[in-house]
Design a protein around this motif. Structure first.
Motif, PDB file in Angstrom:
ATOM      1  N   HIS A 157       0.645   4.006   2.113  1.00 34.92           N
ATOM      2  CA  HIS A 157       1.753   3.857   3.361  1.00 34.92           C
ATOM      3  C   HIS A 157       2.394   2.841   3.952  1.00 34.92           C
ATOM      4  CE1 HIS A 157      -2.148   6.345   3.783  1.00 34.92           C
ATOM      5  NE2 HIS A 157      -1.399   7.169   4.668  1.00 34.92           N
ATOM      6  N   GLU A 158       2.811   1.144   3.639  1.00 36.95           N
ATOM      7  CA  GLU A 158       3.113   0.673   3.639  1.00 36.95           C
ATOM      8  C   GLU A 158       4.947   1.139   2.906  1.00 36.95           C
ATOM      9  OE1 GLU A 158       4.720  -4.003   2.997  1.00 36.95           O
ATOM     10  OE2 GLU A 158       2.789  -3.432   2.310  1.00 36.95           O
TER      11      GLU A 158
ATOM     12  N   ALA B 220       5.861   4.049   1.979  1.00 37.81           N
ATOM     13  CA  ALA B 220       6.399   5.352   2.572  1.00 37.81           C
ATOM     14  C   ALA B 220       7.307   5.085   3.936  1.00 37.81           C
ATOM     15  CB  ALA B 220       4.804   6.134   3.663  1.00 37.81           C
ATOM     16  N   ARG B 221       6.559   3.594   5.062  1.00 35.17           N
ATOM     17  CA  ARG B 221       7.032   2.880   5.920  1.00 35.17           C
ATOM     18  C   ARG B 221       8.503   2.835   5.763  1.00 35.17           C
ATOM     19  NH1 ARG B 221       7.351  -1.949   7.946  1.00 35.17           N
ATOM     20  NH2 ARG B 221       5.977  -2.619   6.659  1.00 35.17           N
ATOM     21  N   LEU B 222       8.576   1.437   4.342  1.00 34.36           N
ATOM     22  CA  LEU B 222       9.650   1.243   3.753  1.00 34.36           C
ATOM     23  C   LEU B 222      10.675   2.275   4.068  1.00 34.36           C
ATOM     24  CD1 LEU B 222       8.415  -2.132   2.163  1.00 34.36           C
ATOM     25  CD2 LEU B 222       9.611  -1.744   4.030  1.00 34.36           C
TER      26      LEU B 222
ATOM     27  N   LEU C 204       1.984  11.366   2.966  1.00 36.48           N
ATOM     28  CA  LEU C 204       3.649  10.839   0.905  1.00 36.48           C
ATOM     29  C   LEU C 204       3.654  11.150  -0.259  1.00 36.48           C
ATOM     30  CD1 LEU C 204      -0.298   7.789   1.639  1.00 36.48           C
ATOM     31  CD2 LEU C 204       2.174   8.047   2.569  1.00 36.48           C
TER      32      LEU C 204
ATOM     33  N   ASP D  32      -1.359  13.413   4.229  1.00 37.54           N
ATOM     34  CA  ASP D  32      -1.134  12.197   5.241  1.00 37.54           C
ATOM     35  C   ASP D  32       0.449  12.438   4.990  1.00 37.54           C
ATOM     36  OD1 ASP D  32      -1.563  10.915   3.214  1.00 37.54           O
ATOM     37  OD2 ASP D  32      -2.723   8.993   4.151  1.00 37.54           O
TER      38      ASP D  32
ATOM     39  N   SER E  46      11.556   5.657   4.166  1.00 37.12           N
ATOM     40  CA  SER E  46      11.140   6.750   4.657  1.00 37.12           C
ATOM     41  C   SER E  46      13.139   6.145   5.981  1.00 37.12           C
ATOM     42  CB  SER E  46      10.564   6.106   6.298  1.00 37.12           C
ATOM     43  OG  SER E  46      10.619   4.774   6.766  1.00 37.12           O
ATOM     44  N   ARG E  47      13.563   5.282   5.011  1.00 40.33           N
ATOM     45  CA  ARG E  47      14.648   5.063   5.473  1.00 40.33           C
ATOM     46  C   ARG E  47      15.566   5.154   3.715  1.00 40.33           C
ATOM     47  NH1 ARG E  47      13.945  -1.601   7.379  1.00 40.33           N
ATOM     48  NH2 ARG E  47      12.277  -0.903   6.643  1.00 40.33           N
TER      49      ARG E  47
ATOM     50  N   SER F 148       0.440  -0.560   0.268  1.00 39.44           N
ATOM     51  CA  SER F 148      -0.227   0.231   0.358  1.00 39.44           C
ATOM     52  C   SER F 148       0.480   1.605   0.495  1.00 39.44           C
ATOM     53  CB  SER F 148      -0.956   0.046   1.286  1.00 39.44           C
ATOM     54  OG  SER F 148       0.137   0.314   2.629  1.00 39.44           O
TER      55      SER F 148
END
Length: 194
Positions: free
Chosen positions: A9-10, A12-14, A137, A135, A16-17, A7
């Motif tokens: 959001h996933e 964005a989480r991955l 992204l 949000d 972020s590094r 997704s």
């Protein structure tokens, strides 16, 4: 080749590094610009500048990375290997038994400008290449994404264009109309009053 797209959001989480700019691209970028989902997606695209390509390998060192060598043959992308111009797509997944999760697309730059792979005369300052959703992204500016989709339009590209055109401002429409080939049917729609 099985896909189970991450997704936004996933991603964005991955990502972020990732120590470089990146943007959600493709149909999801259009949906972020429109502000709502309106169609199904078979994958998720993330745009990265070619100069920063190794940043994704460093951020997700345990993932598998496969380069799509033209005309579309997948091969392992070796750790630390710099992909040449012309190898523009990379598929990735957490492990060999996992479905594909993310497609990374590499684009060109010259100095502080993004340079279109489709037409090197089409450029944009890198700082103006993306937008951030409410949000948080990061996604490719919709006019740039529509320009990329205009190359060989498919029904989903026509659907994306129809959905995003009403939300494009005058400057975005003008940029897109100037970037499109004079014969492209979307050019007239961009020049029409909004």
């Amino acid at each position: 080749m099985t896909w189970a797209p991450a997704s936004p959001h996933e991603v964005a989480r991955l990502f972020s590094r990732v120590a470089a700019p990146w943007w959600i691209a493709g149909g999801y970028a259009i949906e972020l610009a429109v502000g709502r989902p309106f169609r199904r997606h078979g994958d998720i695209d993330v745009l990265l500048l070619r100069r920063d390509q190794l940043a994704v390998q460093e951020a997700l060192p345990t993932w598998e990375w496969w380069a799509a060598d033209p005309p579309g043959t997948l091969r392992p992308w070796a750790r630390g290997e710099l992909l040449p111009v012309g190898v523009d797509d990379v598929w990735c997944r957490p492990s060999a038994g996992s479905p594909w999760r993310i497609q990374v697309m590499l684009d060109e730059t010259q100095g502080d400008e993004w340079v279109s792979r489709r037409n090197p005369a089409v450029r944009r300052p890198i700082g103006e290449l993306g937008v951030v959703s409410p949000d948080g992204l990061p996604y490719l500016a919709p006019e740039v994404q529509v320009f990329a989709k205009a190359h060989r339009t498919r029904p989903k590209d026509e659907q994306d264009f129809a959905a995003v055109l009403p939300v494009l401002g005058e400057a975005q429409r003008r940029w897109l109309a100037e970037a499109l080939d004079d014969a492209h049917p979307w050019q007239a729609a961009c020049r029409a009053p909004s």
